[in-house]
Design a protein around this motif. Structure first.
Motif, PDB file in Angstrom:
ATOM      1  N   GLN A  67      -9.126  73.797  11.811  1.00  0.00           N
ATOM      2  CA  GLN A  67      -9.767  73.717  13.120  1.00  0.00           C
ATOM      3  C   GLN A  67     -10.333  75.071  13.550  1.00  0.00           C
ATOM      4  O   GLN A  67     -11.448  75.158  14.062  1.00  0.00           O
ATOM      5  CB  GLN A  67      -8.769  73.213  14.169  1.00  0.00           C
ATOM      6  CG  GLN A  67      -8.410  71.752  14.030  1.00  0.00           C
ATOM      7  CD  GLN A  67      -9.612  70.846  14.265  1.00  0.00           C
ATOM      8  OE1 GLN A  67     -10.482  71.144  15.057  1.00  0.00           O
ATOM      9  NE2 GLN A  67      -9.639  69.746  13.527  1.00  0.00           N
ATOM     10  N   LEU A  70     -13.454  75.791  11.487  1.00  0.00           N
ATOM     11  CA  LEU A  70     -14.592  74.997  11.933  1.00  0.00           C
ATOM     12  C   LEU A  70     -15.151  75.522  13.265  1.00  0.00           C
ATOM     13  O   LEU A  70     -16.362  75.554  13.469  1.00  0.00           O
ATOM     14  CB  LEU A  70     -14.184  73.521  12.081  1.00  0.00           C
ATOM     15  CG  LEU A  70     -13.951  72.768  10.777  1.00  0.00           C
ATOM     16  CD1 LEU A  70     -13.391  71.371  11.061  1.00  0.00           C
ATOM     17  CD2 LEU A  70     -15.237  72.680   9.976  1.00  0.00           C
ATOM     18  N   GLU A  71     -14.275  75.925  14.170  1.00  0.00           N
ATOM     19  CA  GLU A  71     -14.736  76.488  15.441  1.00  0.00           C
ATOM     20  C   GLU A  71     -15.480  77.802  15.233  1.00  0.00           C
ATOM     21  O   GLU A  71     -16.472  78.057  15.907  1.00  0.00           O
ATOM     22  CB  GLU A  71     -13.551  76.696  16.391  1.00  0.00           C
ATOM     23  CG  GLU A  71     -12.989  75.405  16.961  1.00  0.00           C
ATOM     24  CD  GLU A  71     -11.770  75.648  17.826  1.00  0.00           C
ATOM     25  OE1 GLU A  71     -11.400  76.811  18.043  1.00  0.00           O
ATOM     26  OE2 GLU A  71     -11.180  74.656  18.279  1.00  0.00           O
ATOM     27  N   ASP A  72     -14.987  78.629  14.304  1.00  0.00           N
ATOM     28  CA  ASP A  72     -15.674  79.892  14.014  1.00  0.00           C
ATOM     29  C   ASP A  72     -17.041  79.646  13.398  1.00  0.00           C
ATOM     30  O   ASP A  72     -18.000  80.364  13.673  1.00  0.00           O
ATOM     31  CB  ASP A  72     -14.828  80.765  13.086  1.00  0.00           C
ATOM     32  CG  ASP A  72     -13.595  81.314  13.777  1.00  0.00           C
ATOM     33  OD1 ASP A  72     -13.553  81.276  15.020  1.00  0.00           O
ATOM     34  OD2 ASP A  72     -12.679  81.772  13.066  1.00  0.00           O
ATOM     35  N   LYS A  73     -17.122  78.613  12.540  1.00  0.00           N
ATOM     36  CA  LYS A  73     -18.373  78.374  11.835  1.00  0.00           C
ATOM     37  C   LYS A  73     -19.404  77.657  12.717  1.00  0.00           C
ATOM     38  O   LYS A  73     -20.570  78.018  12.738  1.00  0.00           O
ATOM     39  CB  LYS A  73     -18.116  77.551  10.570  1.00  0.00           C
ATOM     40  CG  LYS A  73     -19.337  77.373   9.711  1.00  0.00           C
ATOM     41  CD  LYS A  73     -19.009  76.754   8.375  1.00  0.00           C
ATOM     42  CE  LYS A  73     -20.272  76.673   7.524  1.00  0.00           C
ATOM     43  NZ  LYS A  73     -19.995  76.094   6.225  1.00  0.00           N
ATOM     44  N   TYR A  74     -18.974  76.626  13.437  1.00  0.00           N
ATOM     45  CA  TYR A  74     -19.903  75.792  14.191  1.00  0.00           C
ATOM     46  C   TYR A  74     -19.851  76.032  15.701  1.00  0.00           C
ATOM     47  O   TYR A  74     -20.646  75.489  16.429  1.00  0.00           O
ATOM     48  CB  TYR A  74     -19.643  74.318  13.894  1.00  0.00           C
ATOM     49  CG  TYR A  74     -19.898  73.972  12.462  1.00  0.00           C
ATOM     50  CD1 TYR A  74     -21.182  74.013  11.920  1.00  0.00           C
ATOM     51  CD2 TYR A  74     -18.852  73.599  11.625  1.00  0.00           C
ATOM     52  CE1 TYR A  74     -21.413  73.705  10.601  1.00  0.00           C
ATOM     53  CE2 TYR A  74     -19.076  73.281  10.292  1.00  0.00           C
ATOM     54  CZ  TYR A  74     -20.351  73.333   9.795  1.00  0.00           C
ATOM     55  OH  TYR A  74     -20.583  73.019   8.486  1.00  0.00           O
ATOM     56  N   GLY A  75     -18.874  76.788  16.167  1.00  0.00           N
ATOM     57  CA  GLY A  75     -18.821  77.102  17.594  1.00  0.00           C
ATOM     58  C   GLY A  75     -18.186  76.142  18.438  1.00  0.00           C
ATOM     59  O   GLY A  75     -17.639  75.290  18.706  1.00  0.00           O
TER      60      GLY A  75
END
Length: 75
Positions: A67, A70-75
């Motif tokens: 998680q 994914l937050e780092d990659k897609y914001g």
């Protein structure tokens, strides 16, 4: 005088940290060939098997890491 004593104690190196060279009891107890011949099985660690609760915690930690990625990659 209390202020000067406090300043002296803060400037002195009270916490020098750990030793520069760490030593292991296993490396001190056995010869190098015994350590190289050991077989490390992550499922059977020191005779203890990973139980269901340990597997559950590992899955939760992996899902949290996914998680965050994914937050780092897609914001």
């Amino acid at each position: 005088t209390d202020y000067n004593q406090l300043g002296f104690n803060l400037r002195s190196n009270l916490f020098q940290g750990g030793p520069l060279e760490s030593r292991s009891l296993m490396k001190d107890s056995y010869t190098p060939d015994v350590i190289q011949r050991t077989v490390r099985d992550p499922k059977n660690w020191h005779g203890r098997r990973t139980d269901a609760l340990g597997k559950w915690h590992r899955k939760i930690a992996q899902s949290i890491n996914v998680q965050k990625a994914l937050e780092d990659k897609y914001g």
